[in-house]
Every structure is written in C-alpha cells, then in structure tokens.
Design a protein around this motif. Sequence first.
Motif, PDB file in Angstrom:
ATOM      1  N   LEU A 256       0.835  -1.196   0.000  1.00 28.78           N
ATOM      2  CA  LEU A 256       0.000   0.000   0.000  1.00 28.78           C
ATOM      3  C   LEU A 256       0.865   1.240   0.000  1.00 28.78           C
ATOM      4  O   LEU A 256       1.982   1.228   0.517  1.00 28.78           O
ATOM      5  CB  LEU A 256      -0.891   0.045   1.248  1.00 28.78           C
ATOM      6  N   LEU A 257       0.346   2.323  -0.551  1.00 31.08           N
ATOM      7  CA  LEU A 257       0.908   3.663  -0.373  1.00 31.08           C
ATOM      8  C   LEU A 257      -0.217   4.570   0.120  1.00 31.08           C
ATOM      9  O   LEU A 257      -1.369   4.428  -0.278  1.00 31.08           O
ATOM     10  CB  LEU A 257       1.475   4.216  -1.676  1.00 31.08           C
ATOM     11  N   SER A 258       0.126   5.518   1.006  1.00 34.36           N
ATOM     12  CA  SER A 258      -0.857   6.444   1.553  1.00 34.36           C
ATOM     13  C   SER A 258      -0.249   7.835   1.628  1.00 34.36           C
ATOM     14  O   SER A 258       0.972   8.008   1.514  1.00 34.36           O
ATOM     15  CB  SER A 258      -1.295   6.010   2.958  1.00 34.36           C
ATOM     16  N   THR A 259      -1.113   8.822   1.840  1.00 33.24           N
ATOM     17  CA  THR A 259      -0.644  10.203   2.007  1.00 33.24           C
ATOM     18  C   THR A 259      -0.716  10.591   3.478  1.00 33.24           C
ATOM     19  O   THR A 259      -1.611  10.160   4.209  1.00 33.24           O
ATOM     20  CB  THR A 259      -1.519  11.170   1.195  1.00 33.24           C
ATOM     21  N   GLN A 260       0.221  11.428   3.902  1.00 29.76           N
ATOM     22  CA  GLN A 260       0.158  11.971   5.254  1.00 29.76           C
ATOM     23  C   GLN A 260      -0.935  13.028   5.324  1.00 29.76           C
ATOM     24  O   GLN A 260      -1.108  13.824   4.395  1.00 29.76           O
ATOM     25  CB  GLN A 260       1.502  12.586   5.653  1.00 29.76           C
ATOM     26  N   SER A 261      -1.682  13.040   6.413  1.00 30.79           N
ATOM     27  CA  SER A 261      -2.720  14.053   6.582  1.00 30.79           C
ATOM     28  C   SER A 261      -2.119  15.457   6.505  1.00 30.79           C
ATOM     29  O   SER A 261      -0.992  15.691   6.937  1.00 30.79           O
ATOM     30  CB  SER A 261      -3.417  13.871   7.936  1.00 30.79           C
ATOM     31  N   GLY A 262      -2.904  16.365   5.940  1.00 31.92           N
ATOM     32  CA  GLY A 262      -2.461  17.744   5.884  1.00 31.92           C
ATOM     33  C   GLY A 262      -1.890  18.169   4.554  1.00 31.92           C
ATOM     34  O   GLY A 262      -1.383  19.281   4.432  1.00 31.92           O
ATOM     35  N   SER A 263      -1.941  17.309   3.533  1.00 31.63           N
ATOM     36  CA  SER A 263      -1.455  17.658   2.197  1.00 31.63           C
ATOM     37  C   SER A 263      -0.018  18.155   2.218  1.00 31.63           C
ATOM     38  O   SER A 263       0.342  19.115   1.523  1.00 31.63           O
ATOM     39  CB  SER A 263      -2.367  18.718   1.554  1.00 31.63           C
ATOM     40  N   THR A 264       0.835  17.509   3.021  1.00 35.28           N
ATOM     41  CA  THR A 264       2.236  17.912   3.078  1.00 35.28           C
ATOM     42  C   THR A 264       3.046  17.372   1.906  1.00 35.28           C
ATOM     43  O   THR A 264       4.167  17.819   1.666  1.00 35.28           O
ATOM     44  CB  THR A 264       2.886  17.414   4.380  1.00 35.28           C
TER      45      THR A 264
ATOM     46  N   VAL B  38       3.719   7.688   2.328  1.00 31.60           N
ATOM     47  CA  VAL B  38       4.219   6.591   3.166  1.00 31.60           C
ATOM     48  C   VAL B  38       3.749   5.279   2.580  1.00 31.60           C
ATOM     49  O   VAL B  38       2.735   5.214   1.872  1.00 31.60           O
ATOM     50  CB  VAL B  38       3.757   6.747   4.628  1.00 31.60           C
ATOM     51  N   GLY B  39       4.505   4.224   2.858  1.00 28.18           N
ATOM     52  CA  GLY B  39       4.196   2.937   2.270  1.00 28.18           C
ATOM     53  C   GLY B  39       4.309   1.798   3.258  1.00 28.18           C
ATOM     54  O   GLY B  39       4.965   1.913   4.304  1.00 28.18           O
ATOM     55  N   GLN B  40       3.657   0.707   2.918  1.00 26.63           N
ATOM     56  CA  GLN B  40       3.730  -0.527   3.689  1.00 26.63           C
ATOM     57  C   GLN B  40       4.489  -1.543   2.851  1.00 26.63           C
ATOM     58  O   GLN B  40       3.932  -2.122   1.924  1.00 26.63           O
ATOM     59  CB  GLN B  40       2.324  -1.031   4.023  1.00 26.63           C
ATOM     60  N   PRO B  41       5.780  -1.768   3.144  1.00 26.57           N
ATOM     61  CA  PRO B  41       6.554  -2.701   2.325  1.00 26.57           C
ATOM     62  C   PRO B  41       6.053  -4.125   2.497  1.00 26.57           C
ATOM     63  O   PRO B  41       5.646  -4.546   3.582  1.00 26.57           O
ATOM     64  CB  PRO B  41       7.982  -2.557   2.876  1.00 26.57           C
TER      65      PRO B  41
END
Length: 825
Positions: free
Chosen positions: A796-804, A808-811
């Motif tokens: 998975l890949l996700s974004t950090q809250s706050g549109s920074t 981040v990813g889950q290897p």
Amino acid sequence: MSLSSLALLLMAGTSPLAAAPISAPEDPPVVVAKEDPPAKEDPAAKDTQARPDVQDSGEIVVTARRRAERIQEVPIALTVVGGDELEKTGTYNLNRLQQSQPALQFYSSNPRNSAINIRGLGAPFGLTNDGIEQGVGFYVDQVYIGRVGASTFDFVDVDRVEVLRGPQGTLYGKNTTAGAVNITTRAPSFTPESKVELSGGNYDFIQAKASLSGPLSDKVALRISSSITSRGGTIYNVRTDEYLHRQSTLGFRGQLLWKPSANLDLTLAGDFNQQNPLCCVQIYARTGATQRALNRQYAGLAAAAGYTPPSTDPFDRVTDLDARINSRQEIGGASLVANWDLGPATLTSVTAWRYWDWQPANDRDFIGLPITTVSQNPSQQQQVSQELRLTSNGSSRLEYTLGAFFFHQKIDTQGSQVQGSAASAWLLNPTSAGGRNPDTLNGLTSTNDIHFKNDSFALFGKLNWEALKGLHIQPGLRLNYDRKSGSYIATVSINNATYPNKVATCANPTTLNADQLNTLAPQCYDPEFSAWNVSGDLTVSYDFARDVHGYATYARSFKSGGINLSGLPLNSTNTAVDLTKETVKPEKVDHFELGLKTQFLDRRVTFNIAGFWTEISNYQATVNNGQTTVIRGYLANADKVRVRGVEFDSSFRPSQRLNLYVNGAYTDAKYKRFVNAPCPPELSGGNPALNGATPAPAGTPGLSPLVCDISGQVLPGISKWAFAWGGEVNVPVGSGQAYLGYDGSWRSKFSSNPSPSAYTWIDGYSLSNVRAGWRRDDLNVYAWVRNAFDQHYFELLSTQSGSTGLIVGQPGDPRTYGLTISKSF
C-alpha cells in the motif's frame, strides 16, 4: 497413542493460529477421489480441481451453489484451493492466497482497515467506515462474517477455499456484488485421525498446528484444532529499539458432530482466536509537490522542525515512530448447523453468533514527531444470523434451493484522536500566531462515541431446469430488506497552560478557537437508512460434451446502502455538518458474463475462461471535504463505474510425477462518471478555489479545486494484468517421494489512492516461492523460501494528513525461509 491422550496433548500444547474465526460446521460433504477415474463413470460424481494437488489425480466436488456439484459443471467463474495445497505452499491467510488468485485482491493497513476485492470491486479504498458493508461475501462453514477485519485470521485445518467471482447475490446474499470467498474447514470424522505440524524459519518464525478427530460414540464425533504462530518484526524502530510488524497469533476451535439417525446430522462448533502483533506501520516512501505553500510542505516543515527521517529508502525497513503501535484483536463465536434429509429435499439450518473485539494503537502522522500521537478506533462487534435452506435431492430435471436469511449486527466504537506538541507548527501556518504557539493544538483531543445497528432479512431461491438434454436454465431471485441506524458524537477538548480545560460540544462549539475547530470539530448526528431491494440472475448453460461446458449469465445485483459514521463535512458556510451526506445509496449492479470450462486428454488438461462486463450505478466511494489541515474521508456515491475483463485458469497433469498450472486475468476497471471525487495530493492543500476562481496547476502552491472530475480514470487497487503460475515435480525415493515445487505471480502497476495520483502508483512486481522436500502418506518434511529473489514492493501507499506531500508505504515481506515437518497419526 490413544484419542484421549492426543486430546490432552493438543489442548495443553498448542492453540489455533491467527485469529481464525472458523467457527461453524460443514457444508454438504465433499468427495475427493484419490485415483484416476475409471473409464466409465457417473459424470455427476466427480470433478477436477482448478489447481489439483500433485499427488491427487482425481477430482473434487464443491458446494459453491449450496449443493455438492462437480466444479467443471458449475456455471460460475470459480477457483478452488484444497487444504493440502494451502499447507504445502504456506498459504495460511488471505494475503497469501491472493498471490495464486489473479482476480483476488486483499489490502490491509491493519485488520480493521482491510478490504477483500474481486475484479477490483468490493470495498471503497481507504479507511474503514462502520456504516457500510463489503461487496465480497466472506463465509466460513456457511456463516457470513459481517466485518472484513474478522477475516484477517490464519488458515488452520481448512478443507478448501472457494473463490467465486462475479455477483453471487441469489444464494450468498445482498453484499456479494463482486463475489464471495467461501472457506470450508475439515469436518469431525468417525475414523480416528490426528496431525501435528511444526515450522521454523528466519525472523524467529515459529508456527505449530495440531488437529485431532475421532468418535466419542457411534453417533458422536469430535474435532479439535489448535495453532500458534510467532514471528519477529521486519521493520526496525530506531526510536523505541524494537522490531515492528511482529506476528503473534493463537486460537482454538472445536466441532462436535451428532448423527442421531441416518438422515439427520447436527454440528456444534465454537472458536476463540487472538492476535496481538506489533503492527501495522507505514514508513517514508517518497514525497511529491502539493498546492500548499512551500514552507508548509514536507521538506519545509521538516527543515523548520530540524527533523530528518532515519532513511529515505523504505526498503532499509527502518522508522522512528514515536507513538504506540498495536493491532490486538479477538475473534470468536459459536454456530449450530443441522442437515435433515427429508427424502425429496434436505433442510439445512445455520444458526450463528460471532464477536470481534478490536483494540488498536496507531501513529497516524507516520514520522518521529509528536503531531498526531493517538488516532484509533477501538471497536466491538457482535452479530447473530439465522439461515434456513431447502435444497432438492437427486438428479431430476428440476432442482431448486429455497431459503430465508436473518442478520443482526451491532458495533460500538470509541474513537479518539490526540494532537501532540508538534501539531501546531506542522498543521497550521507556521508563520501565524497559532502556528508559532505549540499550545494551540498540543493535547487537542477528539473523543468519538459511535454506535451502529444493522438488521437484514431476505428470501431467496434458485432453480436449475434442464429444459433439453445438456441445456440448463437457471434463474434466481432474492428479496432483501435492510435497516441501518447509527449515532456519531464527537467531543473536542484541550487542556494545557494556554488553554486550560476547554471543551467543545455540539451544543457549545465556540469554546475553542478557529485553528482548533478547523483541525478537530465537535459533531453530532443520528443517521438512518432502510430499503427493500430485489436482485436476480439468469444463467443459461450447455454441456457441449462430457468435458466441455459453456454458460452465459446476466445478474442484477446490489450492495446495501449505508450511513456515514466517520464524521461529516461541513456545509457550504462552514457553520454546521452537512446532514445531506448522512447516508449513501445502494450500489446497483448490471453484470454480464460468458464462460467456457473444458478438459482434454483424459482430463489431464483443464482450461477455463470467462469474459465479463460489470456496470455499477451509485458506486460507494471515499471522498473528502477539501479541508487543508486534515484529510477526513467520508462516503459518497460515484455516478457510474465499469469493470470488464477476461480471466482464465489452466492446469496440466501429464503424470503422477508432474503438475503445472497457469492462471491469468485482464481487468479494465474505470470510473465512467465521477465528477465530485476527492482530488489527488498534487491538487490539494491550497485555499479552496471559491466562486469560480481558477485553481493553480498541479503541484503548484495556490488555490485548490474543491472536487475533481476523475471520470475515465482507473479504480484503485486493481492491476490491469495479473498472472500466477507454478507446479510441482516428484520422484520416488525410498518409501515416499522427493519433490520440488514452485509458485510464481506477477501483477502490473496499480493506483493506491482513491483518485489516481502521480505519487501513489505502485510499480508492478513478481514474487517467487520455492519448496523442496520428501513425503509419504503420514510424514512430510520440506524446506521453503518465500519471495525467493527478495523483491522490493509495496502492498500500500498512503498520504500523510495535511497535504504535506509525504507519501508513506507498507513494504511487502522480505525473503523468508524455513523448514516444516508434519506428521499424521
């Protein structure tokens, strides 16, 4: 060794692996032949597995349509993986099963936030919302499991797993618009049997399984299954000096079969399962430009805070998370299944109670700064279900299944989110008064009290009419009623030197300032939803020859509507929550499918192919409200989604010494119309472009669009191409045989964001698993390697809250290897 002594050893020494909620009794019995079929046989008696075991040249009967049938004659796109195959390939959960099933996708950032998808459909991509249900039905011994989180157990003592692709609403229920996963465990036996399996490997992997079955009398049989799994972590946290992504699972299951007469059997089953791993974490993967001011994007914020991640290479597998991590859960329940043969028909009753207790801890800012120090939703679910089915016996020209189903579910969730001392500088404008004062957000806490009730009732029926020899017309119909109600109350508070004992409620929100309310705001609402739905399907199949079967299917199906229980966006004036977003409409599905199932060369070659076209109106998708400080998702309906593709399963068994298979899927999954979708990271983070203002270009600081039109773009989580292949070869050695097996898989790139983003594509990857060993009837010793070439890939890949702009990813797991010994008695 006696049955009683084995039972004591089993209960004292081991306990079931991974929260396995395999609680209920058995489908109609499965008959598996262990030798080649004779030249003349009853064609309705046996069938060939989609992936036959190397030692098993016979055929398998499945219960995919709630009756025992040959798999090749079932007019459904269906794959069956037997228990022996699961064990020898190390496939002990759904995450591993998907590697051999190109059309199956399983995603899990933690057990609660899991999704089972088939052909790219099933559950919205993103954080779980209590108020909706999945689109892939998950069943264990005929019991419907109402939450995907309760499916994240390890397989133990499983007879087979059936993966049914395409809508299955007539027989499997309202929420099977994409398909169903049907797990059948091994039944109690009147012949004494027992088995012990031990495995060890790198990362301190230890797994022990044991099962025992036999008669207590001439009418009562018992089966006990137990397992435990432990593994060290694969990601090192430099902040706490510990390894994360550890596994720690255990459980116990028992089944009691009573056959008071030849035409009646009752199976009482119960299980208790627990997981207590240190997981699940996502770590620095990359950064991308958003529309926030540069000093509010990741690089500027990190520099201002003097923060450097421990590594910018995610496959160094290190992190510096500073908040507590855990994914503890308990799963359990009991069921009673009764089968009463009335002569012309069999009456089946399935009564079940299940619970799921979820106690998590997360670091939702994903980095080693105290931004969001708590973000979690502990939940307790209970469900009660009752199903009655009347299924015709014999092989007349008209067969039928009629039934009724009742389901009651209750979920209580205690959500909380706490901002830390770095939140003000990270989430607010660092040059503003609020951003310069750590106390503005330090300790800001949202406490959420969430409740959900779900009642469902259905009547259903399926006919199979042989109008002409070999021509079968099979209509099905289901009438369903749903009622959902919920309550969402969020109270926000803060207590520090600057803001002592401030509490904001829905009745009095103004005790907090604008910066605080824009970050976490009080909300109160009580959504309700109810609806009747009718779904149906029609399949026409034809037996062109003994081993050539074709079918055509049209299905009109639906996924139940729902209620939003993760918070709502504000209205256009930002003065109150938008109550028009309380509910989401049911998904309406039109599905067309053509399939051909064939066998050649005395059934040594199997080749099955299916083409499908699915259109969904009111597709339930995750959207956001355009806030710049927090990405808070809620559910809405996309106008239309289309999924189409072609799949095939094939196997080749030239001799008892060699077995090969190749499976593949092409899936084209797109939003046909979705004009109010969430914007991707590169079009987020700026001030909203109101009153017709022109948004800035992607990745450029400035105004951001309120919503984005992603019509024509791909759905998340689905690869256009996916393949699985492998086989096994063996040679006689002494009293047994030595063998070498290989299983490979490959999938093309896929999007890991609800709206496709340049930053969240996951590259295609291939995995290879190898095993080699020696076996005889009662003993199997083998070495294994998973991810043999140590492929670097993300789940998975996700974004950090706050549109920074931080991604981040889950290897995925690195290369693992070990040794397994199993012994039957």
